[in-house]
Write a protein that holds these residues in place. Structure first.
Motif, PDB file in Angstrom:
ATOM      1  N   PRO A 141       0.762  -1.354   0.030  1.00  0.00           N
ATOM      2  CA  PRO A 141      -0.040  -0.095  -0.155  1.00  0.00           C
ATOM      3  C   PRO A 141       0.882   1.330  -0.018  1.00  0.00           C
ATOM      4  O   PRO A 141       0.244   2.443  -0.188  1.00  0.00           O
ATOM      5  N   ALA A 142       2.102   1.212   0.091  1.00  0.00           N
ATOM      6  CA  ALA A 142       2.787   2.322   0.338  1.00  0.00           C
ATOM      7  C   ALA A 142       3.707   3.048  -1.011  1.00  0.00           C
ATOM      8  O   ALA A 142       4.572   3.805  -0.675  1.00  0.00           O
ATOM      9  N   PHE A 143       3.294   2.393  -1.976  1.00  0.00           N
ATOM     10  CA  PHE A 143       3.900   2.837  -3.316  1.00  0.00           C
ATOM     11  C   PHE A 143       5.324   2.669  -3.400  1.00  0.00           C
ATOM     12  O   PHE A 143       6.080   3.562  -3.264  1.00  0.00           O
ATOM     13  N   PRO A 144       5.862   1.320  -3.149  1.00  0.00           N
ATOM     14  CA  PRO A 144       7.264   0.976  -3.301  1.00  0.00           C
ATOM     15  C   PRO A 144       7.836   1.637  -4.635  1.00  0.00           C
ATOM     16  O   PRO A 144       7.414   1.266  -5.622  1.00  0.00           O
ATOM     17  N   ASP A 145       8.936   2.159  -4.474  1.00  0.00           N
ATOM     18  CA  ASP A 145       9.926   2.556  -5.431  1.00  0.00           C
ATOM     19  C   ASP A 145       8.903   3.551  -6.518  1.00  0.00           C
ATOM     20  O   ASP A 145       9.268   3.690  -7.639  1.00  0.00           O
ATOM     21  N   ALA A 146       8.205   4.395  -5.994  1.00  0.00           N
ATOM     22  CA  ALA A 146       7.329   5.016  -6.811  1.00  0.00           C
ATOM     23  C   ALA A 146       7.904   6.319  -7.130  1.00  0.00           C
ATOM     24  O   ALA A 146       8.858   6.779  -6.706  1.00  0.00           O
ATOM     25  N   VAL A 147       7.472   6.785  -8.582  1.00  0.00           N
ATOM     26  CA  VAL A 147       8.052   7.847  -9.180  1.00  0.00           C
ATOM     27  C   VAL A 147       6.979   8.907  -8.795  1.00  0.00           C
ATOM     28  O   VAL A 147       5.878   8.835  -9.036  1.00  0.00           O
ATOM     29  N   ALA A 148       7.542  10.037  -8.145  1.00  0.00           N
ATOM     30  CA  ALA A 148       6.670  11.073  -7.873  1.00  0.00           C
ATOM     31  C   ALA A 148       6.251  11.938  -9.130  1.00  0.00           C
ATOM     32  O   ALA A 148       6.938  12.974  -9.384  1.00  0.00           O
ATOM     33  N   ARG A 149       5.276  11.445  -9.645  1.00  0.00           N
ATOM     34  CA  ARG A 149       4.835  12.153 -11.049  1.00  0.00           C
ATOM     35  C   ARG A 149       3.271  12.370 -10.946  1.00  0.00           C
ATOM     36  O   ARG A 149       2.633  11.662 -10.382  1.00  0.00           O
ATOM     37  N   PRO A 150       2.606  13.561 -11.289  1.00  0.00           N
ATOM     38  CA  PRO A 150       1.103  13.827 -11.373  1.00  0.00           C
ATOM     39  C   PRO A 150       0.712  13.044 -12.391  1.00  0.00           C
ATOM     40  O   PRO A 150       1.360  12.625 -13.105  1.00  0.00           O
ATOM     41  N   CYS A 151      -0.703  12.792 -12.220  1.00  0.00           N
ATOM     42  CA  CYS A 151      -1.406  12.205 -13.196  1.00  0.00           C
ATOM     43  C   CYS A 151      -2.443  13.415 -13.768  1.00  0.00           C
ATOM     44  O   CYS A 151      -3.320  13.562 -13.236  1.00  0.00           O
ATOM     45  N   PRO A 152      -1.915  14.082 -14.814  1.00  0.00           N
ATOM     46  CA  PRO A 152      -2.905  15.167 -15.271  1.00  0.00           C
ATOM     47  C   PRO A 152      -4.371  14.877 -15.900  1.00  0.00           C
ATOM     48  O   PRO A 152      -4.420  13.624 -16.244  1.00  0.00           O
ATOM     49  N   ASP A 153      -5.137  15.699 -15.597  1.00  0.00           N
ATOM     50  CA  ASP A 153      -6.592  15.460 -16.042  1.00  0.00           C
ATOM     51  C   ASP A 153      -6.487  15.245 -17.460  1.00  0.00           C
ATOM     52  O   ASP A 153      -5.776  15.711 -18.313  1.00  0.00           O
ATOM     53  N   VAL A 154      -7.527  14.407 -18.344  1.00  0.00           N
ATOM     54  CA  VAL A 154      -7.575  14.454 -19.548  1.00  0.00           C
ATOM     55  C   VAL A 154      -8.130  15.711 -20.004  1.00  0.00           C
ATOM     56  O   VAL A 154      -8.719  16.753 -19.542  1.00  0.00           O
ATOM     57  N   SER A 155      -7.869  16.172 -21.368  1.00  0.00           N
ATOM     58  CA  SER A 155      -8.139  17.347 -21.967  1.00  0.00           C
ATOM     59  C   SER A 155      -9.670  17.294 -22.305  1.00  0.00           C
ATOM     60  O   SER A 155     -10.304  16.219 -22.371  1.00  0.00           O
ATOM     61  N   ASP A 156     -10.166  18.669 -22.340  1.00  0.00           N
ATOM     62  CA  ASP A 156     -11.497  18.890 -22.787  1.00  0.00           C
ATOM     63  C   ASP A 156     -11.673  19.722 -24.108  1.00  0.00           C
ATOM     64  O   ASP A 156     -12.741  20.121 -24.501  1.00  0.00           O
ATOM     65  N   TYR A 157     -10.730  19.577 -24.865  1.00  0.00           N
ATOM     66  CA  TYR A 157     -10.558  20.149 -26.212  1.00  0.00           C
ATOM     67  C   TYR A 157     -11.734  19.633 -27.149  1.00  0.00           C
ATOM     68  O   TYR A 157     -11.881  18.313 -27.445  1.00  0.00           O
ATOM     69  N   THR A 158     -12.677  20.627 -27.433  1.00  0.00           N
ATOM     70  CA  THR A 158     -13.906  19.993 -28.096  1.00  0.00           C
ATOM     71  C   THR A 158     -13.783  20.447 -29.480  1.00  0.00           C
ATOM     72  O   THR A 158     -13.802  21.528 -29.934  1.00  0.00           O
ATOM     73  N   VAL A 159     -14.406  19.399 -30.320  1.00  0.00           N
ATOM     74  CA  VAL A 159     -14.501  19.656 -31.809  1.00  0.00           C
ATOM     75  C   VAL A 159     -15.779  19.457 -32.163  1.00  0.00           C
ATOM     76  O   VAL A 159     -16.424  18.406 -32.039  1.00  0.00           O
ATOM     77  N   ASP A 160     -16.421  20.446 -32.723  1.00  0.00           N
ATOM     78  CA  ASP A 160     -17.882  20.463 -33.107  1.00  0.00           C
ATOM     79  C   ASP A 160     -17.963  19.755 -34.525  1.00  0.00           C
ATOM     80  O   ASP A 160     -17.339  19.894 -35.474  1.00  0.00           O
ATOM     81  N   LYS A 161     -19.014  19.019 -34.725  1.00  0.00           N
ATOM     82  CA  LYS A 161     -19.308  18.009 -35.848  1.00  0.00           C
ATOM     83  C   LYS A 161     -20.657  18.443 -36.465  1.00  0.00           C
ATOM     84  O   LYS A 161     -21.608  18.889 -35.315  1.00  0.00           O
TER      85      LYS A 161
END
Length: 267
Positions: free
Chosen positions: A114-134
């Motif tokens: 449970p303690a994230f052994p050998d973890a890389v301290a990197r964020p997880c960015p949110d997905v983009s909301d870039y919207t394309v109209d169709k």
């Protein structure tokens, strides 16, 4: 955590039978039971993107000091960067389901403890909301905020009674997975070399897809999607998003990128 790789006539969705083929990608569905928490480590050569399609999950990421957490709900998601370790938990009383999509240069591994052994301290960015109209609805390009990925992920919404262009791609390989509603898909024939050729749509194979079913279109295959109801799907593909040859189109659009559709795009 239960993992399902849905099958199509081309084999398992995403992880195609020919792993040596350029452009292979992962596309899997995970079910997380109430109270369950599963840690994972992303291979240093890979990127992955996660989107919640039922319920909600809590994402816990390793940081320099302790952990951070965030809640993701329906059609929200995040990117897991190369080498990072994270944990996905279900804080609610009902099962949560999410899609994992991404490159398959390495393998995602379950991280022990449970303690994230050998973890890389990197964020997880949110997905983009870039919207394309169709003309038939809209697309949200989830991976627009991460340049140079070997895959693309988007959310597609089409309104009832509309249809996509009859199209093909020279390089793009794509997989669609319906989340809500129902769609009729025309496919099953390769595009002719002559771009002025007239296509007999009636000769194409017709299939119907409801929630939790999908299809894959390889490069060169003619295909069209018709909305039987308002429908939402998640599409993973190789990154050539502007690689579109439109053989028939209700709005009279030409081939390739339509700049006007991106006028309101945001990332």
């Amino acid at each position: 955590m239960k993992t399902t790789e849905v099958t199509t006539r081309y084999g398992r969705i995403g992880r195609l039978a020919d792993q040596a083929a350029a452009g292979a990608y992962l596309f899997a569905e995970h079910t997380i039971e109430p109270g369950q928490a599963t840690p994972f480590r992303i291979h240093p050569r890979d990127h992955r993107t996660f989107v919640v399609i039922q319920g909600r999950v809590r994402l816990e990421t390793a940081r320099d000091r302790g952990t951070e957490s965030a809640i993701y709900e329906y059609l929200d998601g995040w990117h897991a960067l190369p080498g990072c370790v994270y944990r996905i938990a279900n804080p609610d009383g009902e099962p949560a389901i999410l899609i994992e999509a991404g490159s398959v240069l390495g393998e995602t591994e379950e991280a022990t403890g449970p303690a994230f052994p050998d973890a890389v301290a990197r964020p997880c960015p949110d997905v983009s909301d870039y919207t394309v109209d169709k003309p038939w609805g809209s697309e949200v390009w989830y991976t627009q905020n991460l340049p140079d990925l070997p895959y693309a992920l988007k959310r597609i919404r089409m309104t009832e009674g509309h249809q996509s262009s009859l199209q093909s791609h020279e390089q793009k390989l794509e997989t669609n997975y319906v989340i809500e509603g129902a769609a009729t898909v025309l496919s099953g024939a390769m595009a002719p070399a002559d771009l002025t050729a007239v296509i007999d749509v009636g000769s194409l194979t017709t299939t119907v897809h409801g929630p939790r079913s999908g299809w894959t279109n390889p490069p060169g295959e003619l295909h069209r999607v018709i909305a039987r109801t308002d429908y939402t799907s998640i599409e993973i593909s190789t990154p050539e998003l502007d690689d579109v040859i439109r053989w028939q189109d209700d709005a009279g659009r030409g081939h390739g990128r339509i700049d006007a559709e991106h006028a309101g795009g945001r990332s």
